[in-house]
Write a protein that holds these residues in place. Sequence first.
Motif, PDB file in Angstrom:
ATOM      1  N   HIS A   1       0.817  -1.212   0.000  1.00  0.00           N
ATOM      2  CA  HIS A   1       0.000   0.000   0.000  1.00  0.00           C
ATOM      3  C   HIS A   1       0.852   1.264   0.000  1.00  0.00           C
ATOM      4  N   GLY A   2       2.109   1.106  -0.363  1.00  0.00           N
ATOM      5  CA  GLY A   2       3.034   2.231  -0.304  1.00  0.00           C
ATOM      6  C   GLY A   2       2.695   3.380  -1.229  1.00  0.00           C
ATOM      7  N   HIS A   3       1.993   3.087  -2.321  1.00  0.00           N
ATOM      8  CA  HIS A   3       1.655   4.143  -3.294  1.00  0.00           C
ATOM      9  C   HIS A   3       0.453   4.974  -2.838  1.00  0.00           C
ATOM     10  N   ASN A   4      -0.268   4.493  -1.836  1.00  0.00           N
ATOM     11  CA  ASN A   4      -1.418   5.251  -1.351  1.00  0.00           C
ATOM     12  C   ASN A   4      -0.954   6.572  -0.728  1.00  0.00           C
ATOM     13  N   THR A   5      -1.605   7.643  -1.096  1.00  0.00           N
ATOM     14  CA  THR A   5      -1.212   8.969  -0.592  1.00  0.00           C
ATOM     15  C   THR A   5      -2.383   9.607   0.153  1.00  0.00           C
ATOM     16  N   LYS A   6      -2.823   8.965   1.210  1.00  0.00           N
ATOM     17  CA  LYS A   6      -3.906   9.507   2.016  1.00  0.00           C
ATOM     18  C   LYS A   6      -3.424  10.715   2.816  1.00  0.00           C
ATOM     19  N   LYS A   7      -4.314  11.650   3.036  1.00  0.00           N
ATOM     20  CA  LYS A   7      -3.972  12.800   3.863  1.00  0.00           C
ATOM     21  C   LYS A   7      -3.855  12.343   5.313  1.00  0.00           C
ATOM     22  N   MET A   8      -2.754  12.699   5.952  1.00  0.00           N
ATOM     23  CA  MET A   8      -2.517  12.255   7.320  1.00  0.00           C
ATOM     24  C   MET A   8      -3.267  13.120   8.320  1.00  0.00           C
TER      25      MET A   8
END
Length: 209
Positions: A43-50
Amino acid sequence: MARYTEALCKLCRREGFKMYLKGERCYTEKCAIAKRNFAPGQHGHNTKKMGQYAIQLRSKQALKRIYGMLEKQFRTYFKEAARREGQTGEVLMQLLESRLDNTVYQMGFAVNRRTARQIIRHGHVLVNGKKVNIPSYRLRSGDVVEIKEGSRSILQVKNGLELSNNRNLARTWLDVNTDQFKGTFVRLPKLEEMEVPVDLQAIIELYSK
């Protein structure tokens, strides 16, 4: 003593920036951040807002990993910084920067802090003329750090000095003479003089809960 033994490049990818944990490799095209600038795992490519907690956690993890510590030791440093007078974030950084292993690295006698710890443990470093083999030894103003005369030709020190040409070693709180393999810890650094790639306030908020 517990220590981290897994892949170091994975840590830089997790935090999203270079922490220079691998020494020479970090300055080449082989650097993991240059080749795969995303978090490890499927899931490293996921760029969810932290969220706020995630930002606090990542800041703490990054600073802990930069200085090569596990949770218990890092928390001890934070508790001491919180007890002392002054801004907790600045005091925390001063405690970390005054460690012997960090100073050997900052003076350019090792390619990274991990190698600096190895050099110290093997008895290659003198402080004020006496052998010190404790990486966490805390330096005070005026302490002189020196590579033993018989250890100046070892590969780890030579590589450190060669790599120092690619690093910005303008540390105003250190007075270094690489020709003599020694340097002086002049004083504690100020916050604005240090390279702090994380949000110190986020770390304070995390531990203050």
